[in-house]
Design an enzyme around this catalytic site. Structure first.
Site, PDB file in Angstrom:
ATOM      1  N   SER A 122      -9.889   1.639   2.925  1.00 56.43           N
ATOM      2  CA  SER A 122      -9.051   2.412   2.132  1.00 56.43           C
ATOM      3  C   SER A 122      -7.851   1.653   1.434  1.00 56.43           C
ATOM      4  O   SER A 122      -7.219   2.007   0.208  1.00 56.43           O
ATOM      5  CB  SER A 122      -8.190   3.448   3.018  1.00 56.43           C
ATOM      6  OG  SER A 122      -7.374   2.780   3.776  1.00 56.43           O
ATOM      7  N   LYS A 180       0.867  -1.053  -0.034  1.00 51.63           N
ATOM      8  CA  LYS A 180       0.149  -0.073   0.035  1.00 51.63           C
ATOM      9  C   LYS A 180       0.875   1.265   0.056  1.00 51.63           C
ATOM     10  O   LYS A 180       1.795   1.198   0.788  1.00 51.63           O
ATOM     11  CB  LYS A 180      -0.829   0.019   1.315  1.00 51.63           C
ATOM     12  CG  LYS A 180      -1.947   1.156   1.235  1.00 51.63           C
ATOM     13  CD  LYS A 180      -2.837   0.925   2.385  1.00 51.63           C
ATOM     14  CE  LYS A 180      -4.125   2.065   2.678  1.00 51.63           C
ATOM     15  NZ  LYS A 180      -4.636   1.458   3.960  1.00 51.63           N
ATOM     16  N   SER A 206      -9.944  -0.999   6.988  1.00 47.07           N
ATOM     17  CA  SER A 206      -9.536  -0.781   5.811  1.00 47.07           C
ATOM     18  C   SER A 206      -8.709  -2.013   5.024  1.00 47.07           C
ATOM     19  O   SER A 206      -8.428  -2.012   3.747  1.00 47.07           O
ATOM     20  CB  SER A 206      -8.429   0.268   5.777  1.00 47.07           C
ATOM     21  OG  SER A 206      -9.093   1.749   5.399  1.00 47.07           O
TER      22      SER A 206
HETATM   23  N1  GLN Z   1     -13.223   3.624   6.228  1.00 44.58           N
HETATM   24  C1  GLN Z   1     -12.532   3.958   7.676  1.00 44.58           C
HETATM   25  C2  GLN Z   1     -12.345   5.505   7.567  1.00 44.58           C
HETATM   26  O1  GLN Z   1     -12.609   6.225   6.483  1.00 44.58           O
HETATM   27  C3  GLN Z   1     -11.557   3.296   7.727  1.00 44.58           C
HETATM   28  C4  GLN Z   1     -10.132   3.608   7.176  1.00 44.58           C
HETATM   29  C5  GLN Z   1      -9.204   2.726   7.534  1.00 44.58           C
HETATM   30  O2  GLN Z   1      -9.214   1.790   8.064  1.00 44.58           O
HETATM   31  N2  GLN Z   1      -7.936   3.292   7.290  1.00 44.58           N
HETATM   32  O3  GLN Z   1     -11.846   6.156   8.481  1.00 44.58           O
END
Ligand code: GLN
Length: 487
Positions: free
Chosen positions: A156, A81, A180
């Site tokens: 994400s 990532k 995420s």
């Molecule tokens: N979707 C969640 C957020 O927007 C989690 C994101 C993540 O785990 N980095 O914060």
């Protein structure tokens, strides 16, 4: 033949490498070719460097020829990532703010993968600074779900999930702050593991919310997850939150731990908002465990309804503090318009951050501001303790908790324009981060329209051996992960 390689499991490829049936260069070249063929549609990678990957693969083959193989990851192409630092390579966090940033050092996980001989292949796209659930918040364009290009891969870590699902990499690393890793894994028919908070060092991870962030894995099988976790876990002096614990042989644990287990089903995760096809698939998974002799017990996590609001106070508060470092002064984007020092801050941040990141910084600054700190931040911390306690109470009776990973399968790109609707897609994953627990999403079927469904198993702190063994029992008895996207 080449597709057969790029869709093989990591452990299968490791065995074939060890048996001399395949070379690291062949595997890497197959991933490069596959990426060339499909990434225009998937757009899972922000950047790739084929020459560099092939050089790493050649080195792996030379080591093996000299009898110096470094184990199962040696020669395996793994994507990272684009928030995980690799020395002398770009790290963008899918933000204009870091578009031209080159990392001066390796993250600990990067160093560990390099030492294990992993072929670092490509930087995977994400929601800017890991804020989002669809990878639509990337400053460099959205990643598509390989199973339906009009839909999102989740987020994400959407790029990390999509490149494994599409056969562009054999495995990948992502980060999970509120889901995420697990949510995109569920949307893309791959296995996504978020380890216990503190098991994997976060040194060299661009921080979002430090009390929640954890690095984890995307793989095709649970066995692969066990191998890759073994490669990245461990105490690190450079991350003060990393935990001193011996790292067991996770793969060996899969064979040693056979159950039957006691599994908890939290009623709060099966209510309103759960798509019926997802619900039915999870019921089938529960039935499978029951047939295996597992005891299935209803458990209650009564503070579940507060997870989302608690998370969006704590995560934004920490983000507003963490992202203060992107100030236009040192390594970030600097506005060409800036004439004064103040301009440097204001204009660089105005131009460099996208709308979701700005929304989070504003929210986070607000909940930390004097007068509101007690009402929001402090209270959220107290509720967080209650949420953690819910899980620990449940573990008095059960070994692990089983839920759907997401309320729905992958949604259409552009469908969730309202941020609250987007936030709701993490409803089943966020509690795990607030409680610091390990969680895994395992492929558990498809909807009639052909969209993947994920089952989440939630384990006890640092009990990854049990969690992986429970997940493996299901995964090794099903073939969902063999279904490939048509690209
Ligand atoms: N979707 C969640 C957020 O927007 C989690 C994101 C993540 O785990 N980095 O914060």
């Amino acid at each position: 033949m080449a597709d057969e390689i790029t869709f093989s499991s990591l452990t299968d490829l490791a065995d074939r490498l060890a048996a001399g049936q395949l070379s690291a260069v062949e595997i890497t070249q197959a991933c490069i070719n596959r990426t060339g063929a499909v990434d225009e549609q998937v757009r899972g990678f922000n950047s790739t460097d084929a020459e560099d990957a092939l050089a790493q693969a050649r080195a792996a083959d030379e080591r093996r020829a000299a009898g110096q193989s470094r184990g199962p990851l040696d020669g395996i192409p793994i994507a990272l990532k684009d928030v995980i630092a690799v020395k002398d390579q770009p790290l963008t966090a899918s933000s204009k703010m870091l578009e031209h940033f080159v990392s001066p050092y390796d993250a600990t996980v990067t160093e560990k993968l390099k030492n294990a001989g992993g072929v670092l292949w490509g930087r995977a796209n994400l929601d800017e600074f890991a804020m989002g659930s669809s990878t639509e918040n990337s400053a460099f364009g959205r990643t598509a779900n390989p199973y339906d290009l009009d839909r999102v891969p989740g987020g994400s870590s959407g790029g990390s999930a999509a490149v494994v699902a599409a056969g562009e990499a054999i495995a990948s690393l992502g980060s999970d702050t509120g889901g995420s890793i697990r949510q995109p894994a569920a949307f893309c028919n791959v296995v996504g593991l978020k380890p216990t908070y503190g098991l994997v060092s976060r040194f060299g991870l661009a921080a979002f919310a430090s009390s929640l962030d954890q690095i984890g894995t995307f793989t095709r099988t649970v066995e692969d997850a066990a191998v890759l976790l073994g490669g990245i876990a461990g105490h690190d002096l450079r991350d003060s939150t990393s935990f001193k614990t011996d790292i067991p042989d996770y793969r060996a644990a899969l064979a040693e731990k056979k159950g039957p287990w006691k599994l908890g089903i939290p009623q709060e995760y099966f209510g309103e908002g759960l798509d019926p096809e997802v619900g039915a698939a999870i019921e089938k998974a529960i039935a499978f465990y029951r047939e295996q002799g597992c005891e299935i017990k209803e458990v209650s996590l009564p503070h579940t309804e507060y997870c989302l609001s608690t998370y969006y106070i704590i995560a934004t508060a920490e983000a507003s503090s963490n992202l203060a470092r992107y100030d236009g002064v040192r390594y970030t984007h600097r506005s060409a318009e800036a004439k004064t020092v103040e301009d440097v801050y204001f204009k660089s941040r105005e131009e460099g951050f996208g709308p979701e990141v700005k929304r989070r910084i504003i929210l986070g600054t607000y909940v930390l501001s004097s007068g509101y700190y007690d009402a929001y931040y402090l209270r959220a911390q107290k509720v967080r303790t209650l949420i953690r306690q819910d899980f620990l109470n449940a573990y008095q009776d059960v070994d692990a908790i089983l839920t759907p990973t997401t309320p729905t399968p992958a949604f259409k790109a552009g469908e969730k324009a309202d941020p609250l609707a987007m936030y709701l897609s993490d409803i089943y994953t966020i509690g795990v981060n607030l409680a610091g627990l390990p969680g895994i999403s395992v492929p558990a079927g498809f909807t009639e329209a052909g969209l993947p469904i994920g089952m989440q198993l939630i384990g006890q702190p640092y009990q990854e051996c049990d969690l992986l063994a429970i997940a493996h029992a299901y995964d090794s008895a099903h073939t969902w992960n063999e279904r490939r996207p048509e690209l």
